[in-house]
Design a protein around this motif. Structure first.
Motif, PDB file in Angstrom:
ATOM      1  N   GLN A 103      41.588  40.836  27.642  1.00 31.56           N
ATOM      2  CA  GLN A 103      40.861  39.415  28.043  1.00 31.56           C
ATOM      3  C   GLN A 103      42.278  38.369  27.583  1.00 31.56           C
ATOM      4  O   GLN A 103      42.030  37.251  27.682  1.00 31.56           O
ATOM      5  CB  GLN A 103      39.926  38.998  27.003  1.00 31.56           C
ATOM      6  N   ARG A 122      33.984  36.060  38.523  1.00 32.84           N
ATOM      7  CA  ARG A 122      34.527  37.580  38.660  1.00 32.84           C
ATOM      8  C   ARG A 122      35.865  37.170  38.252  1.00 32.84           C
ATOM      9  O   ARG A 122      36.815  36.539  38.895  1.00 32.84           O
ATOM     10  CB  ARG A 122      34.353  37.780  40.061  1.00 32.84           C
ATOM     11  N   LYS A 123      36.466  38.112  37.300  1.00 33.39           N
ATOM     12  CA  LYS A 123      37.691  38.005  37.004  1.00 33.39           C
ATOM     13  C   LYS A 123      38.819  38.924  37.737  1.00 33.39           C
ATOM     14  O   LYS A 123      38.284  40.203  38.413  1.00 33.39           O
ATOM     15  CB  LYS A 123      37.761  38.716  35.553  1.00 33.39           C
ATOM     16  N   SER A 124      39.930  38.623  38.369  1.00 30.46           N
ATOM     17  CA  SER A 124      40.835  39.369  39.150  1.00 30.46           C
ATOM     18  C   SER A 124      40.857  40.428  38.663  1.00 30.46           C
ATOM     19  O   SER A 124      41.343  40.763  37.219  1.00 30.46           O
ATOM     20  CB  SER A 124      42.070  38.616  39.254  1.00 30.46           C
ATOM     21  N   SER A 125      40.860  41.772  39.293  1.00 31.46           N
ATOM     22  CA  SER A 125      41.124  43.183  38.794  1.00 31.46           C
ATOM     23  C   SER A 125      42.875  43.346  38.599  1.00 31.46           C
ATOM     24  O   SER A 125      42.981  44.027  37.751  1.00 31.46           O
ATOM     25  CB  SER A 125      40.693  44.221  40.050  1.00 31.46           C
ATOM     26  N   ARG A 126      43.541  42.436  38.892  1.00 28.07           N
ATOM     27  CA  ARG A 126      45.123  42.471  38.572  1.00 28.07           C
ATOM     28  C   ARG A 126      45.232  41.716  37.463  1.00 28.07           C
ATOM     29  O   ARG A 126      46.387  41.965  36.941  1.00 28.07           O
ATOM     30  CB  ARG A 126      45.848  41.701  39.745  1.00 28.07           C
ATOM     31  N   SER A 127      44.092  41.120  36.618  1.00 31.04           N
ATOM     32  CA  SER A 127      44.503  40.742  35.343  1.00 31.04           C
ATOM     33  C   SER A 127      44.389  41.520  34.270  1.00 31.04           C
ATOM     34  O   SER A 127      44.779  41.448  33.005  1.00 31.04           O
ATOM     35  CB  SER A 127      43.285  39.443  35.130  1.00 31.04           C
ATOM     36  N   GLY A 128      43.877  42.859  34.497  1.00 30.46           N
ATOM     37  CA  GLY A 128      43.759  43.927  33.427  1.00 30.46           C
ATOM     38  C   GLY A 128      42.462  43.868  32.656  1.00 30.46           C
ATOM     39  O   GLY A 128      42.075  42.765  32.662  1.00 30.46           O
ATOM     40  N   ALA A 129      42.399  44.668  31.909  1.00 28.40           N
ATOM     41  CA  ALA A 129      41.076  44.788  30.960  1.00 28.40           C
ATOM     42  C   ALA A 129      41.292  43.989  29.952  1.00 28.40           C
ATOM     43  O   ALA A 129      40.272  43.366  29.224  1.00 28.40           O
ATOM     44  CB  ALA A 129      40.797  46.230  30.664  1.00 28.40           C
ATOM     45  N   CYS A 140      45.400  35.275  33.922  1.00 31.88           N
ATOM     46  CA  CYS A 140      43.781  35.588  34.162  1.00 31.88           C
ATOM     47  C   CYS A 140      43.300  34.448  35.056  1.00 31.88           C
ATOM     48  O   CYS A 140      43.431  33.301  34.696  1.00 31.88           O
ATOM     49  CB  CYS A 140      43.087  35.486  32.704  1.00 31.88           C
ATOM     50  N   GLU A 156      39.601  33.625  37.296  1.00 27.63           N
ATOM     51  CA  GLU A 156      38.407  34.131  37.782  1.00 27.63           C
ATOM     52  C   GLU A 156      37.822  33.082  39.005  1.00 27.63           C
ATOM     53  O   GLU A 156      38.279  31.970  39.175  1.00 27.63           O
ATOM     54  CB  GLU A 156      37.239  33.853  36.474  1.00 27.63           C
ATOM     55  N   SER A 175      40.545  32.209  32.943  1.00 28.39           N
ATOM     56  CA  SER A 175      39.444  32.899  32.267  1.00 28.39           C
ATOM     57  C   SER A 175      39.761  32.967  30.767  1.00 28.39           C
ATOM     58  O   SER A 175      38.987  33.067  30.015  1.00 28.39           O
ATOM     59  CB  SER A 175      39.455  34.271  32.697  1.00 28.39           C
TER      60      SER A 175
END
Length: 61
Positions: A16, A7-14, A21, A23, A36
């Protein structure tokens, strides 16, 4: 041992390619974290529940 999906951190943004980033996933009674951007090439760090909680607390500051 049951291992969940990364699961990627929501703070990393959309995006990629974002430079911050992280995870994480549950792996039995432990947690694993990785970069990530590196995906499967990233080193995976295994953490106890206490260490993972401390990491999250530090990251929120």
């Amino acid at each position: 041992m049951t291992t969940s999906k990364w699961r990627k951190s929501s703070r990393s943004g959309a995006d990629q390619t974002s430079s911050n980033c992280v995870e994480a996933r549950a792996a039995g009674s432990r947690f694993e974290v990785r970069d990530s951007k590196l995906s499967e090439d990233s080193p995976v760090f295994g953490l106890t529940q206490g260490d993972f909680t401390a990491l999250l607390g530090t990251a929120q500051r």
